[in-house]
Design an enzyme around this catalytic site. Sequence first.
Site: not given
Length: 260
Positions: A161, A168
């Site tokens: 990720y 995020k």
Amino acid sequence: MTQLPDGNALAGKRALVLGVANAHSIAYGCARVFHRLGAEIALTYLNEKARPYVEPLARELEAPIFLPCDVQRDGDLDAVFRRIGETWGGLDIALHSVAFAPKQDLQGRLVDSSAEGFTVAMDVSCHSFIRMARLAAPLMPEGGTLLTMSYHGANKVVPNYNLMGPVKAALESAVRYLAYELGKQDIRVHAVSPGPLKTRAASGLKDFDLLLTEAVQRAPIGELVDIDDVGLTAAYLTTPYAAHLTGMTVYVDGGLSIMA
């Protein structure tokens, strides 16, 4: 696919949905549920290349407002909210499902990410939500709900990720601060955090198919969620049933996030 309910829980509500790319988008799943529950929908598309994929969805949802919106292009977001003010005079729901990072930075290690790539990812994926909130709030004099999309990689390390994890995390923090700042205006703010989904955006992650397979194996319910599951949760958060909830990150992942 999740069975959608019939009802009028959102009758009379006006909802803006940013970030629909095609019929597989999380944003489309949310817009479809909002519409099914009685809301009037405004949709945006990124650019002329994306328009043919989104325009049929706008017709299906009977969207009276359908405009281009590239959050990196000066004036686009302002134009959307100007049209909403002119057409509707107000807004009840604004959903942000927009994220981007340059491929090289997204697929490389965080430690190797470029300053430019990190800045772009933060601007598109996080600060554009703050800009959306600033424009939406004046159109919500009687309150409303702001929603954005996150992922479990904001709180735990999810291999591959990479850059998007810190971005995020910043987005989820922004949700909490906006919830605090806008609470006195009866505007509630949430992040929805779906489990892995087969979307165009997710396909840019390295070894994403392995992530999907692992999710099915590890999730307590033993299956992936779909875009309608996300839409149903988003819709719940906009209703009086969630009137005293704000600043939350709500997981829709079949329990995957509780597993060690």
